[in-house]
Scaffold this active site. Structure first.
Site, short mmCIF file in Angstrom:
data_model
loop_
_atom_site.label_atom_id
_atom_site.label_comp_id
_atom_site.label_asym_id
_atom_site.label_seq_id
_atom_site.Cartn_x
_atom_site.Cartn_y
_atom_site.Cartn_z
N HIS A 281 11.60 32.52 2.54
CA HIS A 281 12.67 33.20 3.25
C HIS A 281 13.40 34.13 2.30
O HIS A 281 13.80 33.74 1.20
CB HIS A 281 13.67 32.18 3.81
N GLU B 7 36.82 31.37 21.51
CA GLU B 7 37.36 32.60 20.94
C GLU B 7 36.33 33.42 20.17
O GLU B 7 36.43 34.65 20.11
CB GLU B 7 38.55 32.27 20.03
N GLN C 202 50.05 26.18 16.48
CA GLN C 202 50.02 27.23 17.49
C GLN C 202 50.55 28.57 16.97
O GLN C 202 50.59 29.55 17.71
CB GLN C 202 50.88 26.82 18.70
N LYS D 24 6.22 31.67 10.84
CA LYS D 24 6.90 32.47 9.81
C LYS D 24 5.85 32.97 8.82
O LYS D 24 5.13 32.19 8.20
CB LYS D 24 7.95 31.62 9.10
N LEU E 238 25.20 35.21 11.54
CA LEU E 238 24.40 34.63 12.61
C LEU E 238 25.24 34.00 13.71
O LEU E 238 26.36 33.56 13.51
CB LEU E 238 23.45 33.60 12.02
N SER F 193 10.20 36.33 8.17
CA SER F 193 10.93 36.25 9.44
C SER F 193 10.54 37.41 10.34
O SER F 193 10.39 37.25 11.57
CB SER F 193 12.45 36.29 9.17
N PHE G 296 44.60 31.39 17.50
CA PHE G 296 43.23 31.14 17.94
C PHE G 296 42.33 32.35 17.70
O PHE G 296 41.11 32.19 17.56
CB PHE G 296 43.20 30.74 19.41
#
Length: 653
Positions: A268, A392, A453, A255, A130, A32, A417
């Protein structure tokens, strides 16, 4: 030597170092890393404007490596450039190749994934989970705009990583705010960890998505020096043109570039050691010969260092609660003696915005519920408010980028949230960023909206990080759970003054003031609302009001109960233990959330600070539902004043 030959030579050298350092560590991602060899060489050796001795300067261009596992290629460049390494500014020294060979060692600044807190300040934030880097880059660019800086922010994103929805949350935000200083670079080497990427992550589809979102895009061969250089120059044109669209680069790469026959397709996360390392280094030499650059290391001209940063603007102390309420149009609530904690947070945020130019606010399309709108609708503060909308994960990572850029960000949403951004918050926590997150609508007391909620698991999650020690001592995180608007205001102010991560729970209902308007609060403190002799009730947040009602009934029955408002976690465990001892070592804890929270922390404190105690923990022990009132819900989950009376009576005998 011309630019083309120099960039090829530098790419060969950086790939060689990446192979060697991952072999020395016996772990890492050399393939990578090498897929980014030309792009990183072009950025770090000639295009970015920064001083290697001070790469985190407020005016320096920044590189966010969202594809964090590819960091060996950046470390390789850093070792050649002598980038500053070291945890403290007074302990920094130029990085060497020998430093690079300590990759992933326990005492090394060269960590397995990017993390400035471990001593590599060239990276602005920790990455590796990621999908988060582009949001961090957006926050950095937003901070630079507020500072009037022309810094550019580059973000390298893997093609497999681009499947993450947060990437596209950040893309929308960049278009919304015209943050052309951000240059997303998609590294399309065609492979994820276990398989080739989906056709949906092909260069053509990624480019089409970007164009559809409002970007101009250059699709290039990421190993063609001229194409890489021209694309970076095109980004500069977009940053200089006020009417231009944001600009992104989609780079088709290989790669294991330079040693692909040795590495094989898609290798990888595996170093090349022993005979494989020898073969890879030999193949890199052959690649250099084929490119006509054997025996050279390139000769790229560095960009000039950026200008010195201006001194920070001064700040003032915000007014007290009563003055702020009068100043910002809440005098009637002040005289009524009743105001919601979430509104107390909103007033504090507005007061802090006027007192400190580094305070910024972000929200996720609920500012009229969190009352961050007090900040966003203030004409003097609106330019420091960022509407992240229903995204969020981006909200939290963008706040982390703003914190990395020197701001004090308050990111607010419903506490339920906020849960979507737990991973993003933890990455900011790993980075040791000055991150403030506020969750409203916490607990079952919101009633009618139901459990979808209600923030109920948040205390347990954040408590795990509150038990981690910060580098400079003290807790790595404070959880703050004010029971009234007076304490919510004061604790928000303390959050801004504290250098470190904080999470504040801002309850929804309008509740009576429990404290004098000039009462003192501390991070790690608690409020003593009643002295007792028979049983000690330790409550937190909205549950304090139920506990206060219980006190009156207990008193009528001849039971003298003490009451502590545990508004902070961690807290002074010894002081809680002393209060419990004065109440016959009988303790009832009450909290309006799931378990493993404040009550569990009280139990641990009592165990640590003395003797045997009888403790009854009261918390939400069943999945709640909608109800017409807070009283309905508190009764439904067994946390009403009557329930507290019953448990206290039983414990007191």
């Amino acid at each position: 030597m011309g630019y083309v030959e120099s960039l090829h030579a530098k790419a060969i050298e950086l790939s060689r170092l990446s192979v060697e350092m991952t072999a020395a560590a016996d772990s890492g991602h050399p393939t990578s890393a090498s897929s980014l060899a030309h792009i990183v060489a072009a950025l770090m050796h000639g295009h970015m404007r920064y001083d290697p001795s001070d790469p985190a300067s407020p005016t320096a261009d920044r590189l966010v490596l969202s594809e964090g596992h590819a960091c060996p290629i950046v470390y390789a460049a850093g070792s050649e450039l002598g980038l500053a390494v070291g945890k403290g500014s007074g302990e920094r020294r130029p990085m060497t190749v020998e430093d690079a060979m300590t990759l992933r060692a326990i005492d090394s600044e060269i960590d397995g994934h990017p993390n400035p807190a471990e001593g590599f300040p060239f990276f602005p934030a920790a990455t590796g989970s990621l999908g988060q880097g582009l949001s961090i880059a957006a926050g950095l660019a937003a901070a630079a705009r507020l500072d009037g800086s022309d810094k550019r922010v580059f973000c390298i994103i893997g093609d497999g990583e681009s499947r993450e929805g947060q990437v596209w949350e950040a893309v929308d935000f960049i278009v919304d705010y015209g943050l052309n200083a951000v240059c997303p670079i998609f590294n399309c080497n065609g492979y994820g960890q276990s398989d080739p990427v989906s056709a949906q992550q092909s260069p053509e589809v990624i480019a089409a998505k970007l164009r559809g979102a409002g970007f101009d895009v250059a699709v290039i061969d990421g190993h063609d020096p001229v194409a890489v250089r021209d694309a970076l120059i095109e980004h500069v044109r977009h940053t200089d043109d006020a009417g231009a669209r944001p600009f992104a680069i989609v780079a088709e790469t290989v790669k294991g570039w330079g040693f692909v026959k040795t590495a094989g397709d898609g290798l990888h996360g595996k170093p090349l050691t022993g005979d494989d390392e020898t073969a890879a280094l030999k193949e890199l030499e052959e690649t250099a010969e084929a490119l006509g650059v054997a025996g050279t290391n390139g000769d790229l001209e560095a960009c000039p260092a950026p200008a010195t940063a201006s001194p920070p603007a001064g700040c003032e102390s915000p007014p007290g609660f009563a003055e702020a309420m009068n100043t910002y149009g809440q005098a009637s609530a002040l005289s009524d003696g009743k105001f919601a904690p979430r509104k107390g947070y909103g007033i504090a945020l507005q007061a802090l915005g006027h007192a400190n130019p580094d305070v910024v606010a972000l929200d996720g399309d609920v500012k009229n519920s969190t009352f961050a709108e007090y900040f966003s609708q203030d004409p003097d503060l609106a330019h420091r408010f960022f509407e992240c909308r229903i995204a969020e994960q981006h909200l939290i990572s963008c706040a982390a980028g703003l914190a990395s850029g020197g701001k004090i960000p308050f990111a607010s949403s419903f506490g339920k949230f906020v849960a979507r951004g737990y991973d993003q918050f933890e990455m900011g926590f790993i980075s040791r960023l000055n991150l403030k997150v506020v969750g409203s609508h916490v607990g079952v007391n919101i009633a009618a909206d139901g459990p979808s909620q209600m923030a109920l698991a948040d205390v347990a999650f954040f408590r795990s990080m509150a038990k981690v020690q910060a580098d400079a001592g003290g807790p790595g995180l404070y959880i703050l759970n004010p029971a009234d608007a007076v304490s919510a205001y004061a604790l928000t102010v303390l959050m801004a003054e504290h250098e470190g991560a904080c999470y504040l729970r801002a309850a929804r209902p309008d509740t009576p003031f429990l404290y004098d308007v000039d009462a003192d609060f501390t991070l790690g403190g608690h409020g003593v609302l009643a002295e007792g002799a028979d049983v000690l009730i330790v409550a937190s947040g909205y549950a304090v009001h139920e506990a206060l009602q219980a006190l009156a009934t207990l008193s009528e029955e001849g039971i003298k109960a003490g009451l502590i408002d545990l508004y902070s976690l961690p807290f002074d465990g010894e002081a809680i233990a002393q209060s419990a001892q004065a109440c016959g070592r009988r303790v009832v804890t009450v909290e309006d959330n799931y378990g493993a929270g404040f009550g569990s922390e009280v139990v641990e404190a009592l165990l640590e600070h003395g003797g045997s105690f009888r403790v009854k923990q009261m918390y939400v022990k069943r999945i709640p539902k909608s109800g017409r009132s807070a009283d309905d819900l508190m009764t439904y989950v067994g946390l009403s004043a009557g329930d507290i009376v019953a448990e206290s009576r039983a414990l007191a005998g």
